[in-house]
Structure formats: C-alpha cells, structure tokens
Design an enzyme around this catalytic site. Structure first.
Site: not given
Length: 467
Positions: A19, A84, A357
């Site tokens: 789902r 399960t 950086k």
C-alpha cells in the site's frame, strides 16, 4: 516473574508494504529523520541488549540489514512469507533457547515509545498470565481486530473485522499488535496455530486463542492514544507519523530551554542536540548528527546537517552548512554555503554569498561576501575581499592555498593553487596570483592601467556615433 527477567525482542520487518506503492521496503521509508525500523529498534533497545533483539527480514533484506546493522542486532530471514505467525516460526530456531520474556513489535510502528514498551514488560513481569497485549479504544475501530474480554478483564480472544458478529463489531477496544509473552509458553504453543483462513497464512493473533484453550490467561494493557502503536501503511500515514515525531522533538527542546519560532515550520532530526538560549528561526532545518551549543542562532530557512556549532555561533538566514564546525562566536551567512569539511575558528565569518569547501578560517578571519574558498588553510585575522576565489583544481587534481596570519586579500583576487601567502602580506585588488608571496610583501598580478585622454570623443567623431 522476577523483576530481572531478561527480555528478548522480535521485530517483524519482512512485509512488502504494497500500500506504500513504492519500490523500497516499507520499513526503510523515513519519518522524523530515520527509517521506520530504526525508530522501533530505538524503542526496544532500553529493554533488551542488541544480541537479544531479532529483526525478521524478507523483502529487500540486504537493504534493511545495511540500514540498521550497525546497531548490533540479529537478523532472521523469512523467505516466502506466510503471515505474522510464520515470521516467528522462522525465527524460532534462533530465539527459542533464550528464556524470559518475548516482546513482539512490528517494524513499521515508529511512534511507539520506550516508556510504553517498558510498561508492557513490567505489567507482564508482575502477572501470572501467559502474555499481555497492547490495546486501545478507538472511536472508529473499522479494520482492526476487536479485543474480547471476560468479566474479570482477561482477554478471551481477538476477532478480526471480517469474522466478527454485529455485537463484536460494537466493541471499540482493538488489538494494536504488540505483545509480551512468557517465552517458554509462547514457543511451546506456537506450532498449534493453523492457516485456516482465506489467505492461508499463519496469524500471530491466533496465539491468544491457543493459549486460552490450553488454560492460560492473556491480559491487555490499554494505552490512551491509539496513534502511538499504529503501523504505517501509506504515504499519508507516513507524513502524519513524521509530523508527530517532529512535534515531539521540538516540544522537548523548547521545554529544555531552546526558543523555536514557529515550531510547526521547523524540521529537527531526532539525534540533533541544542543548548539552552539558542534561537531557531522559522523554516530552519537541523539534520543528522548536528550539535548546537548554547546561545546560538539558526536563521530562517537555513539548513544545517551533520555539523557542530559552539556557544554563540550563528548561521544566518538562507544558509547551508554541511559537515562543518563553527567555533565560539563564528558566523556563516546570510546566503552562505559551507559545503563540507569546513572549520571556522573563534569569531571567524563567512558572509553573504560566500561558498566554502574544505576551508579552514582562523580566529577572527573574515570573508564578508561574494567569495569562493576551497581547499584552503587561512590563518588568523585575515581579510578576504569580495569576489576572491581560490583556484584549487587544475583539471586533474585539487591543490591547497595557504594564507598566513594577518594577510589582506583585495577584492576580486584570483589565487591559483598551489600557493602560499606569507604573514602580513597584501594582495592588491583585481590580482591574479600564481606564485608564493613572501611575508609583509605586496603582490600585484594585473596589467598597468593606461589612460588615453580624449580617446572616446575622437572615436565618436570618427564613427559618427551619437549624431
């Protein structure tokens, strides 16, 4: 049972999660800055050591193990999932030898708290029942198994929605799917559940009825808010869980002394720590393993990830700071970008539209605006003018620029690495510097200005321009 009875935990995380409509395993989707399964492991860890926590994996098992394997938990592979109950049957060989209590939790329940699981375990420890399940009362229990009790409050069984009678459907107490059993009884009777249902699967809920038939009692612990134990089935529920987790985080931080303006707009990951009297402005994001000291300020719409800010440091609005360290009183922004591995010493400043950086800025060094400083080591009390860049890449390799203490770099300078500039030196504005500069020197790398009086007037007269 003894108050020191050990706990073994089974976390069921083998489902497909269809789902969710995703190519990723459901338990790997994130809420509150962590995968769902990581939240559940975190809730279980205070109750059981890692070697007694077993995660039952199936779909994308390798990815799930990679995501949480560093926690030291054990994994059991459930191939060809059949429900399960089948997940525990698969785990039986690895877990059955561990005595004490068996805690069973689903891997898609990120809102369950350690405190609630702790209460469940303590209730079962004090009980003579075979097991205790978590239940909740819901205004609309549609879709959930109903908890049926006898006159003494013991659980008679769990009836699923499709099998319930009209009278049973009127029951509003539902099973939340989280259990704590006496381990020896659970494993003794697990094999008696049968796939007698349309899906031909082994349901964990059937263990309750099996134990009741064998003469053992089952209790329920009702929690006040059903949402805490709800599993995530779709993206709508995922978003709601994320909201709840982040609300918990911001609320706790505010109670601990942090000012959060418009907390409903702020995103703060669960592992972020913030000191007292720090102010977090609207729409800020504090992510990953970020730590922020006392009396700091995080500006509106800024993003700080995996970084450390010492006391009094500030990240001003619309700035991005990643994997960097700002010492006491250092400042970045507004509109700054600190990409990675930067260190701003005490009082240093990377101002508006400055990008760093792998840059080290020494004490009280400042680059107030419009600069790119990459792969550089800059000393204390250096001034970097607007438009300055370090040219750190030659097309094949990165090179380092080293600037000593007290240097003044004029605006719009181009520093071509590898390069060193000695202490106290000056770089004239608009210079291209390609060779080392000695201490206390002036470096100029530009053509001499030429002025031709009247040249523009003569050109217009010759070409007729402006006539």
């Amino acid at each position: 049972m003894d108050i020191d009875t050990p706990v073994t935990a089974a976390i069921l995380a083998a489902g497909l999660g269809t789902r969710m409509k995703s190519r990723r395993a459901k338990v790997l989707h994130e809420a509150g800055g962590k995968p769902l399964i990581a939240h559940v492991i975190g809730a279980v860890e205070p109750l059981a050591p890692a070697e007694r926590i077993f995660v039952v994996v199936g779909h994308q098992a390798a990815a799930v193990q990679e995501a949480v394997g560093a926690r030291g938990v054990e994994f059991v592979l459930q191939e060809n999932p059949q429900g399960t109950g089948h997940a525990l049957m698969v785990a039986r060989e690895a877990m059955e030898k561990l005595s004490g209590l068996l805690l069973i939790v689903y891997g898609d329940c990120p809102l369950i708290s350690p405190a609630t699981l702790g209460r469940l375990v303590e209730q079962q420890r004090r009980s003579t029942a075979a097991g205790t399940l978590i239940s909740a009362t819901m205004d609309d229990p549609t879709g959930y198994g109903r908890v049926l009790r006898d006159a003494d409050g013991n659980v008679l069984g769990i009836v699923e929605q499709k099998a319930a009678t009209p009278e049973q459907l009127a029951v509003r107490e539902v099973n939340m799917g989280i259990y704590c059993y006496r381990a020896e009884l659970f494993w003794k009777y697990l094999s008696e559940i049968r796939p007698d249902n349309p899906a031909r699967e082994y349901y964990l809920t059937d263990v309750v009825e099996v134990l009741r038939r064998a003469g053992h009692s089952i209790q329920a612990m009702t929690i006040p808010d059903a949402r805490e134990a709800l599993g995530i089935n779709n993206r709508v529920e995922l978003a709601e869980a994320d909201r709840i987790l982040r609300d918990r985080k911001t609320r706790q931080l505010m109670l601990d002394g942090v000012t959060i303006e418009r907390p409903e707009t702020v995103t703060i990951d669960p592992d972020v720590s913030i000191g007292i009297d720090t102010v977090v402005e609207p729409f800020a994001q504090l992510l990953g393993a970020t730590t922020i000291g006392e009396n700091c300020r995080i500006g509106a719409c800024s993003i700080v990830r995996d970084s450390h800010l010492a006391e009094g440091a500030a990240v001003l609005p619309f700035s991005m700071v990643t994997n960097s360290r700002l010492e006491r009183g250092a400042q970045a922004g507004p509109f700054a970008r600190l990409r990675t591995e930067n260190h701003l010493a005490e009082g240093a400043r990377a101002g508006s539209f400055v990008e760093l950086k792998k840059a080290q800025l020494g004490r009280k060094t400042k680059a107030p605006h419009l600069a790119y400083l990459g792969d550089c080591e800059i000393g204390a009390e250096v001034n970097v003018g607007a438009g300055t860049i370090t040219c750190n890449y030659d097309g094949e390799r990165k090179h380092v620029t080293r600037i000593a203490d007290g240097v003044f770099v004029g605006s719009n300078s181009t520093l071509v690495a590898p390069l060193g500039i000695g202490a106290g030196a000056y770089v004239g504005a608009g210079s291209v510097i390609t060779a080392d500069v000695p201490p206390e020197a002036l470096a100029l790398g530009r053509a001499r200005q030429v002025v031709k009086e009247g040249w523009a007037k003569k050109r217009r007269e010759k070409t007729g321009a402006g006539s």
